[in-house]
Each structure stands twice: as structure tokens, then as C-alpha cells.
Scaffold this motif. Structure first.
Motif, PDB file in Angstrom:
ATOM      1  N   UNK A  41       0.830  -1.207   0.000  1.00 29.15           N
ATOM      2  CA  UNK A  41       0.000   0.000   0.000  1.00 29.15           C
ATOM      3  C   UNK A  41       0.863   1.255   0.000  1.00 29.15           C
ATOM      4  N   UNK A  42       1.922   1.257   0.830  1.00 28.40           N
ATOM      5  CA  UNK A  42       2.806   2.421   0.907  1.00 28.40           C
ATOM      6  C   UNK A  42       3.536   2.636  -0.419  1.00 28.40           C
ATOM      7  N   UNK A  43       4.038   1.557  -1.004  1.00 25.37           N
ATOM      8  CA  UNK A  43       4.765   1.668  -2.281  1.00 25.37           C
ATOM      9  C   UNK A  43       3.860   2.173  -3.399  1.00 25.37           C
ATOM     10  N   UNK A  44       2.604   1.764  -3.359  1.00 33.88           N
ATOM     11  CA  UNK A  44       1.661   2.152  -4.401  1.00 33.88           C
ATOM     12  C   UNK A  44       1.316   3.642  -4.313  1.00 33.88           C
ATOM     13  N   UNK A  45       1.393   4.204  -3.101  1.00 32.17           N
ATOM     14  CA  UNK A  45       0.899   5.554  -2.859  1.00 32.17           C
ATOM     15  C   UNK A  45       1.424   6.627  -3.789  1.00 32.17           C
TER      16      UNK A  45
END
Length: 353
Positions: A41-45
Motif C-alpha cells: 500500500x505504501x509503495x503504491x501511494x
């Protein structure tokens, strides 16, 4: 001492100890996957993110693992009823369904690879050697152009026969080298001509010669080799295969991008030069996460299946009865957890990926 201690324990205490060990393992596994999901989720942000449809075999494997949980529950009931024959059949069926899960997971990976979705973080967009940046082809007197992942002649997609011919042409340029030259280029000047920055390139004495008479230099030959690899693999502007917006989607900060005229748009606005360069350099992190998360789960399934061989053997040896099926119930808890974990991961990746 350990055997003596286990012998002295009551069945209730034995079951409690074994279950506590299983629960501790489940908590550890949950923390690992929670970390991976959070990292996803963090990487996608703030990144460019490729999203592709889930392979059909993954859904089949889901059905198999759900069925395996049902047969495991029934096998425990058979043990409680002291029905040894039914227990042996049901736990064997559970084991075979688990094997089926593994088989269809690998089929799913095969489908991903066929689509050009790999575990290694390829770029999302083709950057080096991109068709049209430096090199293009003129095939049988007509210009070959690229739009997305499609090769076009006079605005029409080329047929399979022409695709094969174009790929064979690309393969001939894979070993382009200034010192060794290019030997045995077939059909040059008749079937096709290479163009460098829209200017036709001559093929003389096994060398590629520019209109001003200069032999193409080493750096441009490197570009040519990369260009040839893309041609050989039928790759256009994207590493993943298929049609943009149908077979795959690209997002930036959770907003879907559009693609036209060989560039990306956010809404009606073309991406700024900075964002376009960032997109060109962006790796397909999403697919790497997909492989890591699903394969790590698959490893847990495989190790549990190896342990389940012992469970199947014990069922045939009659070691599980109403009064002594602790190992069977503990294995069942772990198996149901892995099934539930897969369903969670499937839903997460399905709606996020």
C-alpha cells in the motif's frame, strides 16, 4: 524426559499445548503478511503502478483450497466417530486438493509470464530502444509504426504472418557490433529498410552506413540491439503484453492514466516532462509484490502438505481416534488458516492490484 513429560500430560493439556504452538505460528505468519500488505500500500501511494487482471487458475486454486477445508472438517468428524476408513479417504482427498492448489498456482504464474508480467521488476514503459525514438522500419515499401503494443502498417494492425517476419528482422540485428559488423542480413533493401532518425540506412560491406557516409557508432549500435530485442519479442511501448486499458492499466497516485499518441495522460492533461521521465524509469513494483506475496503463501502451503503426508499415514495406521486426534485437529487449524489467508490475499490483490 520429553517423552515422559508428554506421557504424563492429560489429553486436554496436550491439545492445549499443541494448539498454543499453532496459534503462535499463526500470529508470526500473520505479522509477516501484514508487513507485506502494508509495504504494498505504501509503495503504491506515490508511484506509477501497473494493474493486471488476476489469472483464472488462481480462482480455480481458491475453489480447491476451500473444498480442502471442507474435507478436512469432515475428516475430523470421521475421527471423532472412529470411522477409520472414511477418515483415510477424506484426509487423502484433502491432501490431493492441496496438491491441486499448488499445481494451479503455478499455472497462474505461467499465465502471468505469457502476458509479460514477471517477478523481476521490469520497467512499465519501454525506454531504451523504444521504437521510433531512433530506429524505425520500412517493410515492403510501407512504414511500420507502433501504437501501444500494436504494430501498424497504414493504420491497420499487422497480421500474424507479418508479425513473424518483423520479429525475424529484429532478430537479425541482435548482434550488431561495430568491429565485427553484421553478417548475413537477409532481405535488406528489398523486403525492408532500417531508418535512423527517419533517414534510410545503407547496408554496405556488412556495416550499417548513415546517409552522410559514416558507419553507425557503438552507442547507436547499442540502441539498435535493444530496439531489436523489443522487435523480436513483439514489444511496443509497454513491457506487459496486451491492450492498454483492457488487458492492463497504469495508475499514478491511485488515479488511472490514459494513453494516446504514445504518451500518458492524467485526465485530459499530458504528463509533465518530469512525470513522464519518472514514468519511463518506473519499475513494475506491483507485479514483484504480486509474486512475492502469493509465492510466500504457496511455500507455506507446500511445507504444510509435506507435514500432511505424516497425517495421511497416521490416518491409515489408525492412530487417530475419538480419544486421540490432537495432531489432526492442530493440523486442521493451520490448514484452515492458510485457506483463509489466501482468500484475504486474493481479495486484497484483486481489488487493489
Amino acid at each position: 524426559m520429553r517423552e515422559q513429560f508428554e506421557t504424563e500430560m492429560t489429553p486436554e493439556l496436550k491439545e492445549k499445548v499443541k494448539k498454543n504452538l499453532v496459534y503462535a505460528a499463526l500470529v508470526s505468519i500473520s505479522m509477516v503478511f501484514a508487513g507485506l500488505v502494508s509495504a504494498y500500500i505504501v509503495s503504491m501511494g506515490g508511484s506509477f503502478w501497473l494493474k493486471t487482471p488476476f489469472p483464472t487458475p488462481f480462482f480455480i486454486s481458491t475453489a480447491l483450497i476451500v473444498l480442502s477445508s471442507i474435507t478436512f472438517v469432515l475428516s475430523v468428524k470421521a475421527a471423532k466417530a472412529n470411522n477409520r476408513r472414511l477418515l483415510s479417504i477424506l484426509i487423502s482427498v484433502t491432501f490431493m486438493l492441496g496438491i491441486g492448489f499448488v499445481v494451479y498456482q503455478f499455472k497462474g504464474y505461467g499465465e502471468l509470464v505469457d502476458r509479460g508480467v514477471y517477478a523481476s521488476a521490469n520497467k512499465i514503459l519501454v525506454n531504451e530502444g523504444r521504437y521510433g525514438d531512433y530506429y524505425t522500419l520500412k517493410y515492403k515499401g510501407k512504414y511500420l509504426v507502433v501504437e501501444g503494443n500494436d504494430y501498424l502498417i497504414e493504420g491497420k494492425k499487422i497480421d500474424e504472418k507479418t508479425k513473424a517476419a518483423i520479429r525475424a528482422i529484429g532478430k537479425q540485428f541482435e548482434n550488431a557490433d561495430r568491429t565485427k559488423g553484421l553478417e548475413g542480413i537477409k532481405g535488406y533493401g528489398t523486403d525492408f529498410v532500417l531508418l535512423y532518425e527517419s533517414e534510410p540506412v545503407a547496408y554496405l560491406n556488412n556495416q550499417l552506413v548513415l546517409p552522410d557516409g559514416a558507419v553507425i557508432g557503438s552507442h547507436d549500435l547499442y540502441r539498435l540491439r535493444t530496439w531489436a530485442e523489443h522487435i523480436r519479442d513483439g514489444r511496443g511501448d509497454f513491457f506487459v503484453k496486451g491492450e492498454f486499458g483492457k488487458d492492463f492499466h497504469v495508475y499514478y497516485k491511485s488515479k488511472e492514466l490514459a494513453y494516446k499518441n504514445r504518451t500518458l495522460y492524467l485526465g485530459d492533461q499530458k504528463l509533465s516532462p518530469y512525470l513522464l521521465n519518472k514514468a519511463m524509469d518506473s519499475a513494475d513494483t506491483a507485479s514483484s509484490y504480486l509474486y512475492v506475496i502469493t509465492f510466500l503463501h504457496l511455500l507455506h502451503i507446500v511445507f504444510t502438505l509435506l507435514f500432511m503426508i505424516r497425517t495421511v499415514s497416521f490416518s491409515f495406521l489408525g492412530k487417530y481416534t475419538n480419544g486421540d486426534a490432537i495432531g489432526l485437529r492442530a493440523t486442521g487449524i493451520f490448514w484452515h488458516f492458510l485457506g483463509a489467508l489466501w482468500i484475504f490475499l486474493l481479495l486484497f490483490l484483486l481489488f487493489i492490484h
